[in-house]
Scaffold this motif. Structure first.
Motif, PDB file in Angstrom:
ATOM      1  N   ILE A  23       0.870  -1.223   0.071  1.00  0.00           N
ATOM      2  CA  ILE A  23       0.020   0.143  -0.219  1.00  0.00           C
ATOM      3  C   ILE A  23       0.906   1.365  -0.025  1.00  0.00           C
ATOM      4  O   ILE A  23       1.717   1.294   0.742  1.00  0.00           O
ATOM      5  N   GLU A  24       0.620   2.326  -0.918  1.00  0.00           N
ATOM      6  CA  GLU A  24       1.272   3.490  -1.054  1.00  0.00           C
ATOM      7  C   GLU A  24       0.275   4.517  -0.838  1.00  0.00           C
ATOM      8  O   GLU A  24      -0.604   4.611  -1.441  1.00  0.00           O
ATOM      9  N   SER A  25       0.902   5.488   0.060  1.00  0.00           N
ATOM     10  CA  SER A  25      -0.053   6.839  -0.083  1.00  0.00           C
ATOM     11  C   SER A  25      -0.036   7.933  -1.045  1.00  0.00           C
ATOM     12  O   SER A  25      -0.545   8.662  -1.445  1.00  0.00           O
ATOM     13  N   GLY A  56       9.534   8.643  -1.879  1.00  0.00           N
ATOM     14  CA  GLY A  56      10.697   9.114  -1.003  1.00  0.00           C
ATOM     15  C   GLY A  56      11.751   9.511  -1.407  1.00  0.00           C
ATOM     16  O   GLY A  56      12.205  10.396  -2.134  1.00  0.00           O
ATOM     17  N   GLN A  57      12.662   8.523  -0.949  1.00  0.00           N
ATOM     18  CA  GLN A  57      13.877   8.607  -1.157  1.00  0.00           C
ATOM     19  C   GLN A  57      14.250   8.158  -2.578  1.00  0.00           C
ATOM     20  O   GLN A  57      15.316   8.622  -3.296  1.00  0.00           O
ATOM     21  N   THR A  58      13.548   6.902  -2.935  1.00  0.00           N
ATOM     22  CA  THR A  58      13.983   6.160  -3.965  1.00  0.00           C
ATOM     23  C   THR A  58      14.221   7.074  -5.172  1.00  0.00           C
ATOM     24  O   THR A  58      15.137   6.760  -6.196  1.00  0.00           O
ATOM     25  N   ILE A  59      12.851   7.802  -5.438  1.00  0.00           N
ATOM     26  CA  ILE A  59      13.321   8.400  -6.988  1.00  0.00           C
ATOM     27  C   ILE A  59      14.308   9.561  -7.075  1.00  0.00           C
ATOM     28  O   ILE A  59      14.731  10.076  -7.973  1.00  0.00           O
ATOM     29  N   GLY A  67      21.171   5.920  -8.348  1.00  0.00           N
ATOM     30  CA  GLY A  67      20.853   4.701  -8.764  1.00  0.00           C
ATOM     31  C   GLY A  67      22.071   3.991  -8.911  1.00  0.00           C
ATOM     32  O   GLY A  67      22.194   2.666  -9.646  1.00  0.00           O
ATOM     33  N   ILE A  68      23.204   4.275  -8.157  1.00  0.00           N
ATOM     34  CA  ILE A  68      24.268   3.337  -8.171  1.00  0.00           C
ATOM     35  C   ILE A  68      24.065   2.264  -7.533  1.00  0.00           C
ATOM     36  O   ILE A  68      23.865   2.233  -6.224  1.00  0.00           O
ATOM     37  N   VAL A  69      24.446   1.024  -8.360  1.00  0.00           N
ATOM     38  CA  VAL A  69      24.172  -0.310  -7.471  1.00  0.00           C
ATOM     39  C   VAL A  69      25.866  -0.461  -6.836  1.00  0.00           C
ATOM     40  O   VAL A  69      26.678  -0.885  -7.599  1.00  0.00           O
ATOM     41  N   PRO A  78      -1.621   8.500   4.425  1.00  0.00           N
ATOM     42  CA  PRO A  78      -0.875   7.554   5.124  1.00  0.00           C
ATOM     43  C   PRO A  78      -1.598   6.484   5.966  1.00  0.00           C
ATOM     44  O   PRO A  78      -2.469   6.602   6.613  1.00  0.00           O
ATOM     45  N   VAL A  79      -1.066   5.464   5.696  1.00  0.00           N
ATOM     46  CA  VAL A  79      -1.618   4.071   6.351  1.00  0.00           C
ATOM     47  C   VAL A  79      -1.256   4.079   7.702  1.00  0.00           C
ATOM     48  O   VAL A  79      -0.010   4.250   8.084  1.00  0.00           O
ATOM     49  N   THR A  80      -2.399   3.946   8.625  1.00  0.00           N
ATOM     50  CA  THR A  80      -1.960   3.676  10.127  1.00  0.00           C
ATOM     51  C   THR A  80      -2.622   2.024  10.354  1.00  0.00           C
ATOM     52  O   THR A  80      -3.574   1.868   9.751  1.00  0.00           O
ATOM     53  N   LYS A 133      20.770   1.312   1.777  1.00  0.00           N
ATOM     54  CA  LYS A 133      21.012   1.875   0.195  1.00  0.00           C
ATOM     55  C   LYS A 133      19.840   1.180  -0.687  1.00  0.00           C
ATOM     56  O   LYS A 133      19.359   0.056  -0.261  1.00  0.00           O
ATOM     57  N   LEU A 134      19.423   1.650  -1.719  1.00  0.00           N
ATOM     58  CA  LEU A 134      18.870   1.339  -2.802  1.00  0.00           C
ATOM     59  C   LEU A 134      19.272  -0.114  -3.298  1.00  0.00           C
ATOM     60  O   LEU A 134      18.465  -1.212  -3.262  1.00  0.00           O
ATOM     61  N   ALA A 135      20.623  -0.261  -3.439  1.00  0.00           N
ATOM     62  CA  ALA A 135      21.248  -1.352  -3.885  1.00  0.00           C
ATOM     63  C   ALA A 135      21.136  -2.756  -2.937  1.00  0.00           C
ATOM     64  O   ALA A 135      21.116  -3.637  -3.400  1.00  0.00           O
ATOM     65  N   LEU A 136      20.805  -2.316  -1.684  1.00  0.00           N
ATOM     66  CA  LEU A 136      20.558  -3.365  -0.572  1.00  0.00           C
ATOM     67  C   LEU A 136      19.179  -3.827  -0.551  1.00  0.00           C
ATOM     68  O   LEU A 136      18.888  -4.868   0.524  1.00  0.00           O
TER      69      LEU A 136
HETATM   70  C1  LIG Z   1      19.819  11.771  -2.765  1.00  0.00           C
HETATM   71  C2  LIG Z   1      20.057  10.547  -2.446  1.00  0.00           C
HETATM   72  C3  LIG Z   1      20.818   9.703  -3.327  1.00  0.00           C
HETATM   73  C4  LIG Z   1      20.926   8.219  -3.142  1.00  0.00           C
HETATM   74  N1  LIG Z   1      21.659   7.683  -3.800  1.00  0.00           N
HETATM   75  C5  LIG Z   1      21.762   6.237  -3.888  1.00  0.00           C
HETATM   76  C6  LIG Z   1      22.454   5.601  -4.848  1.00  0.00           C
HETATM   77  O1  LIG Z   1      23.161   5.782  -5.752  1.00  0.00           O
HETATM   78  N2  LIG Z   1      22.668   4.109  -4.511  1.00  0.00           N
HETATM   79  C7  LIG Z   1      21.900   3.476  -3.658  1.00  0.00           C
HETATM   80  O2  LIG Z   1      21.932   2.212  -3.431  1.00  0.00           O
HETATM   81  N3  LIG Z   1      21.307   4.313  -2.584  1.00  0.00           N
HETATM   82  C8  LIG Z   1      21.220   5.585  -2.691  1.00  0.00           C
HETATM   83  N4  LIG Z   1      20.389   6.253  -1.737  1.00  0.00           N
HETATM   84  C9  LIG Z   1      19.777   5.555  -0.675  1.00  0.00           C
HETATM   85  C10 LIG Z   1      18.271   5.037  -1.281  1.00  0.00           C
HETATM   86  O3  LIG Z   1      17.763   5.892  -2.125  1.00  0.00           O
HETATM   87  C11 LIG Z   1      17.509   4.660  -0.041  1.00  0.00           C
HETATM   88  O4  LIG Z   1      18.188   3.954   0.766  1.00  0.00           O
HETATM   89  C12 LIG Z   1      16.282   3.976  -0.616  1.00  0.00           C
HETATM   90  O5  LIG Z   1      15.651   4.644  -1.514  1.00  0.00           O
HETATM   91  C13 LIG Z   1      15.326   3.837   0.618  1.00  0.00           C
HETATM   92  O6  LIG Z   1      14.145   2.987  -0.042  1.00  0.00           O
HETATM   93  P1  LIG Z   1      12.938   2.918   0.946  1.00  0.00           P
HETATM   94  O7  LIG Z   1      11.985   2.146   0.195  1.00  0.00           O
HETATM   95  O8  LIG Z   1      13.339   2.523   2.307  1.00  0.00           O
HETATM   96  O9  LIG Z   1      12.259   4.261   1.231  1.00  0.00           O
HETATM   97  P2  LIG Z   1      11.593   5.521   0.304  1.00  0.00           P
HETATM   98  O10 LIG Z   1      12.147   5.397  -1.117  1.00  0.00           O
HETATM   99  O11 LIG Z   1      11.539   6.773   1.086  1.00  0.00           O
HETATM  100  O12 LIG Z   1      10.096   4.925   0.017  1.00  0.00           O
HETATM  101  C14 LIG Z   1       9.183   5.112   1.100  1.00  0.00           C
HETATM  102  C15 LIG Z   1       7.839   4.978   0.714  1.00  0.00           C
HETATM  103  O13 LIG Z   1       6.688   4.892   1.509  1.00  0.00           O
HETATM  104  C16 LIG Z   1       5.646   5.895   1.515  1.00  0.00           C
HETATM  105  N5  LIG Z   1       5.065   5.951   2.674  1.00  0.00           N
HETATM  106  C17 LIG Z   1       5.517   6.598   3.663  1.00  0.00           C
HETATM  107  N6  LIG Z   1       4.677   6.756   4.902  1.00  0.00           N
HETATM  108  C18 LIG Z   1       3.493   5.985   4.362  1.00  0.00           C
HETATM  109  C19 LIG Z   1       2.416   5.626   5.081  1.00  0.00           C
HETATM  110  N7  LIG Z   1       2.044   5.783   6.344  1.00  0.00           N
HETATM  111  N8  LIG Z   1       1.416   4.898   4.058  1.00  0.00           N
HETATM  112  C20 LIG Z   1       1.841   4.512   3.022  1.00  0.00           C
HETATM  113  N9  LIG Z   1       2.937   5.014   2.390  1.00  0.00           N
HETATM  114  C21 LIG Z   1       3.928   5.569   2.954  1.00  0.00           C
HETATM  115  C22 LIG Z   1       6.345   6.797   0.764  1.00  0.00           C
HETATM  116  O14 LIG Z   1       5.183   7.815   0.042  1.00  0.00           O
HETATM  117  C23 LIG Z   1       7.334   6.449  -0.083  1.00  0.00           C
HETATM  118  O15 LIG Z   1       6.907   6.131  -1.471  1.00  0.00           O
HETATM  119  C24 LIG Z   1      20.270   7.738  -2.169  1.00  0.00           C
HETATM  120  C25 LIG Z   1      19.527   8.256  -1.121  1.00  0.00           C
HETATM  121  C26 LIG Z   1      19.300   9.747  -1.318  1.00  0.00           C
HETATM  122  C27 LIG Z   1      18.495  10.624  -0.589  1.00  0.00           C
END
Ligand SMILES: Cc1cc2nc3c(=O)[nH]c(=O)nc-3n(C[C@H](O)[C@H](O)[C@H](O)COP(=O)(O)OP(=O)(O)OC[C@H]3O[C@@H](n4cnc5c(N)ncnc54)[C@H](O)[C@@H]3O)c2cc1C
Length: 399
Positions: free
Chosen positions: A38-40, A46-49, A53-55, A184-186, A348-351
């Motif tokens: 579920i995505e709100s 959040g951070q991902t976009i 993008g480096i693995v 946001p989901v609670t 990290k995204l890669a992880l």
């Molecule tokens: C500028 C920057 C550059 C980076 N570059 C790299 C890189 O090159 N390589 C790499 O490996 N890592 C990189 N990282 C780290 C990586 O982006 C993050 O570790 C990773 O994207 C985190 O993913 P996530 O899914 O945990 O969180 P997020 O991507 O933050 O996703 C969380 C999602 O949850 C949703 N959400 C939040 N609360 C709620 C709720 N209550 N109900 C429903 N939905 C909710 C949000 O809308 C969001 O879509 C970078 C980070 C940043 C900030």
């Protein structure tokens, strides 16, 4: 409140559709679990976009002269992601694209930068190769091909992902198991989640386990210990950019002085996305100071480019991670749990693949077994769109 309420039993409700939630959804679905994400907002919102993008293959973590725990954890990730992109793994990412096969690493002529690279290359044996003269000038990124360039270029085993295409590949494959919620989901005290969306009958979920992969939104769980580490990222665009560049520039510290990735905006214009030390130290600077710092850094590192006509924009963003005693970067992904609720951060995204593996282990330890789940009740339910890249946002000020 709507009079009609439907109850849907699922093995795992995943809250948050960034890379962590999507990878977990894919893994659980491929193992036969009835998982629903579920995505709100939008997928990756959040951070991902905003990720470069480096693995990472560990180079960034080896620069201070010893193979850390982080380096070991990430070493296998480039090969795993490549298998997924080729469709050779149950997590099939064939629809996703790479922006670059390799990230490069370059040293300036400064002795300290050369020394750091020397140690990193010894530690990264097999994952970091010097771009040899014998390979010809074409092996060096165009931006660094200049008679005035005094440094050394290394090629890292670190592919660079086109992040939105990764999100889209997951969204397409698991469309039936991804739902949008309004707000946001609670989690209710009885462990249920109510899905809201205007114009649709409320849907009550009763998950065996709920996993919050909500990035900074994980803080909504009262028992969670989370830290936020800010970055002040910089974007540069203009016809003067010397071609696409995917590279870290090594300075004196264990953090790259500058990390550059390259992207094309919706109008087809090349954009350089600048992170590394510039973004870490940039949190002390306001927008104007950060743009001045970026111009200074680029002029110092690539003095043969005319940076005057190049436009810049900046934005700040928080990295959400499990809290560390010293406030530093966690060594790998983190999972914490309170009864049947899990909070998770990939670090990290890669992880994200490692994180999904760890969460599946927790499910097993809680004796949650895969059960076929009928998600037809959600047919027609709104699905979240893919988030917008920073360089396509219309709230950024370019100058
Ligand atoms: C500028 C920057 C550059 C980076 N570059 C790299 C890189 O090159 N390589 C790499 O490996 N890592 C990189 N990282 C780290 C990586 O982006 C993050 O570790 C990773 O994207 C985190 O993913 P996530 O899914 O945990 O969180 P997020 O991507 O933050 O996703 C969380 C999602 O949850 C949703 N959400 C939040 N609360 C709620 C709720 N209550 N109900 C429903 N939905 C909710 C949000 O809308 C969001 O879509 C970078 C980070 C940043 C900030």
């Amino acid at each position: 409140m709507s009079a009609i309420q439907r109850i849907l039993n699922v093995d795992a409700a995943i809250v948050g559709g960034g890379i962590a939630g999507l990878w977990l959804l894919a893994r659980l679905r491929e193992r036969g679990y009835g998982a629903l994400l579920i995505e709100s907002e939008r997928l990756g919102a959040g951070q991902t976009i905003c990720a470069q993008g480096i693995v990472h293959g560990g180079a960034k973590y080896s620069l201070h002269g010893q193979v850390s725990r982080s380096a070991e954890a990430v070493a296998g990730m480039p090969a795993l992601w490549r298998r997924c992109l080729r469709g050779e793994d149950p997590i099939d990412l064939r629809g996703a694209r790479l922006l670059a096969e390799h990230q490069h690493l370059w040293t300036t002529g400064a002795p300290i930068s050369r020394l750091a690279a020397f140690f990193a290359s010894k530690l990264m044996h097999g994952r970091m190769d010097k771009v040899a003269d014998a390979e010809g000038a074409h092996a060096v990124p165009v931006a660094l091909r200049h008679p005035a360039f005094r440094g050394t270029v290394y090629r890292l085993d670190e592919p660079v992902l086109e992040v939105a295409s990764v999100l889209a590949a997951f969204a397409e494959r698991y469309r039936d198991a991804i739902a949008r919620s309004q707000g946001p989901v609670t989690l209710k005290a009885d462990g249920t989640i109510t899905l809201h969306c205007a114009g649709y009958p409320q849907q009550v979920l009763r998950p065996a386990v709920t996993v919050f992969t909500a990035g900074a939104g994980n803080i909504g769980l009262p028992w969670v210990a989370q830290q936020l580490r800010p970055l002040h990222m910089v974007l540069a665009r203009g016809v003067n950019l010397p071609g696409p560049l995917y590279a870290h520039c090594l300075g004196a510290s264990d953090l790259p002085r500058l990390t550059v990735t390259s992207h094309y905006d919706a109008g087809g214009r090349l954009v350089w996305y600048l992170g590394g030390g510039l973004a870490e130290e940039g949190i002390k600077r306001d927008r104007h100071e950060q743009i001045r710092a970026a111009r200074r850094e680029l002029s110092a590192l690539l003095p043969w480019v005319d940076w005057n006509p190049v436009e810049f924009a900046t934005f700040t963003i928080q990295r959400a991670e499990a809290q560390q005693p010293d406030g530093g970067r966690p060594a790998g992904p983190s999972v914490s749990r309170d009864r049947r609720v899990i909070a998770a951060w990939p670090t990290k995204l890669a992880l994200a693949p490692l994180l999904a593996e760890q969460i599946e282990e927790v499910l097993r330890s809680l004796d949650v077994r895969p059960r076929p789940t009928d998600l037809r009740a959600l047919t027609g339910w709104p699905r979240p769109e893919i988030a917008v890249y920073p360089w396509d946002r219309d709230d950024l000020e370019w100058s």
